[in-house]
Motif scaffolding. Structure first.
Motif, short mmCIF file in Angstrom:
data_model
loop_
_atom_site.label_atom_id
_atom_site.label_comp_id
_atom_site.label_asym_id
_atom_site.label_seq_id
_atom_site.Cartn_x
_atom_site.Cartn_y
_atom_site.Cartn_z
N VAL A 120 40.03 48.01 36.44
CA VAL A 120 40.62 46.64 35.60
C VAL A 120 40.77 48.52 34.40
CG1 VAL A 120 39.32 45.05 36.14
CG2 VAL A 120 37.44 46.77 34.80
N ALA B 145 43.22 43.63 35.61
CA ALA B 145 42.99 44.05 37.32
C ALA B 145 44.02 44.07 38.10
CB ALA B 145 42.16 42.70 37.62
N VAL C 216 41.08 42.01 30.37
CA VAL C 216 41.52 43.18 30.75
C VAL C 216 42.71 43.04 31.84
CG1 VAL C 216 39.32 44.38 30.75
CG2 VAL C 216 39.93 42.50 32.66
N THR D 220 42.15 36.73 33.03
CA THR D 220 41.59 37.80 33.64
C THR D 220 40.61 38.13 32.71
OG1 THR D 220 43.06 37.81 35.55
CG2 THR D 220 40.82 38.99 35.13
N LEU E 142 33.42 40.03 36.41
CA LEU E 142 35.22 39.72 36.20
C LEU E 142 35.60 38.36 36.83
CD1 LEU E 142 38.28 41.57 35.69
CD2 LEU E 142 38.43 41.98 38.26
#
Length: 364
Positions: free
Chosen positions: A256, A247, A245, A282, A361
């Protein structure tokens, strides 16, 4: 922690030019159950031996019950250890094995006999076992004798070095339950080294995850499982899925988006965001039990991925599916409640979905 029973600060351990521990710090409270976990060679057994007094640290400070342990031998510490191979004396009876620490402490015979019998009751061993030898006992009975020997001198801390690793699965589960009950009844601090991550989650109040001689994260089982410090901890504690993802900050959380989901954009609340989030690597951590097969319309806000079933494994109470999704190097793992009717077959095209707001996350 106001007055920890164990206070290890900046512990360093060198073996020649090799460094096994890199400034490890850990506090353990009175009556707490802490599990040390990590891959082989991470330093967890070395740390346990330093606590026990079988190894001297190269640097750092260790206090137990408020006293500096520098130069204090193992026998003089308020700790006792149960070894992986138990180390029972084969030529001594059960009574002699359990009573050996009391003999070293020159405890009177009447008191020693009483404490040995109390330990026998606590470990659910029959009185006639006192005259048996270790070779005449089952693996589980030997385990109980080793625990009794470690606890008979009433230590402040019980150290356990993978004591159940050699037992069969059913006996192991039984003894794990007994160990948890024993800890609750005695109020003694327990420190357990284990490779069994499920065992650590079941037994410990807190888990210390180690890697390459460093402490990576210390927290409750829920913290470690649902709020891991990084991808290493997340992947080490239980099976998981990492979805790529991008972010960006959004108020009290993070927005996200994922290249795997066409209309994938959502906001992750701050409690589902790692405090050590960085721009490097990430990813969204999605646990297998939070993913489902989507038959028909997706739920509002649900992220849906298309793929095909690569394999499945029936585990009894649950069935694990591995779904190959385009754009991911690894198959996505799902854990579904067990059923006699399988929801999908190998090779079948499927849609899988999850609520991204309940994912976590994190970064490398």
């Amino acid at each position: 922690m106001a007055s920890p029973i164990i206070d290890a600060s900046g512990i360093v351990k060198d073996y020649g030019t090799a460094r096994a521990l890199h400034g490890v710090s850990l506090q353990i409270g009175t009556g707490e159950f802490v599990a040390l976990v990590g891959p082989s060679g991470c330093g967890k057994t070395t740390l346990l031996k330093i606590l026990a007094g079988f190894e001297e640290p190269t640097g750092g400070h260790l206090q137990i019950q408020g006293k500096d342990m520098r130069g204090v031998p193992a026998a003089s510490r308020p700790t006792r250890m149960v070894f992986q191979k138990l180390a029972l004396f084969p030529h001594k009876t059960v009574a002699e094995n359990i009573g050996f620490p009391l003999k070293l402490q020159k405890v009177g015979k009447a008191e020693a006999d009483g404490r040995i019998r109390a330990m026998l009751d606590l470990m659910h061993l029959k009185p006639d076992y006192l005259e048996r030898y270790p070779a005449q006992l089952s693996g589980g009975e030997q385990q109980r004798v080793a625990l009794a020997r470690a606890l008979v001198s009433q230590p402040g801390v019980l150290l356990l070095d993978e004591p159940m690793s050699a037992l069969d699965a059913k006996l192991k589960k039984s003894l794990q339950a007994e160990l948890k009950k024993l800890h609750r009844e005695l109020g003694t601090s327990f420190v357990l080294v284990t490779h069994d991550l499920e065992e650590a989650m079941m037994l410990a109040d807190r888990i210390c995850v180690m890697r390459s001689g460093h402490v990576v994260q210390v927290g409750t089982p829920a913290d470690i499982y649902y709020r891991p410090a990084n991808m290493f901890v997340a992947g080490f504690i239980g099976e998981t899925n990492f979805l790529p993802v991008t972010a960006s900050a959004a108020g009290d959380g993070m927005t996200v988006v994922s290249p795997l989901v066409a209309a994938g954009k959502t906001t992750i609340a701050s409690e589902h965001v790692s405090p050590s989030l960085s721009a490097k690597g990430t990813a969204l951590l999605v646990r297998p039990e939070t993913i489902r097969f989507v038959k028909g319309d997706a739920a509002p806000g649900e992220w849906v991925l298309d793929g095909h079933v690569e394999e499945y494994f029936i585990k009894g109470a649950s069935t694990q599916y591995r779904v190959r999704v385009h754009g991911l190097d690894n198959a996505v793992i799902l854990d579904l409640p067990g059923s006699i009717v399988l929801p999908a077959a190998v090779g079948e095209a499927v849609r899988i979905g999850f609520d991204p707001t309940q994912a976590f996350l994190l970064s490398e």
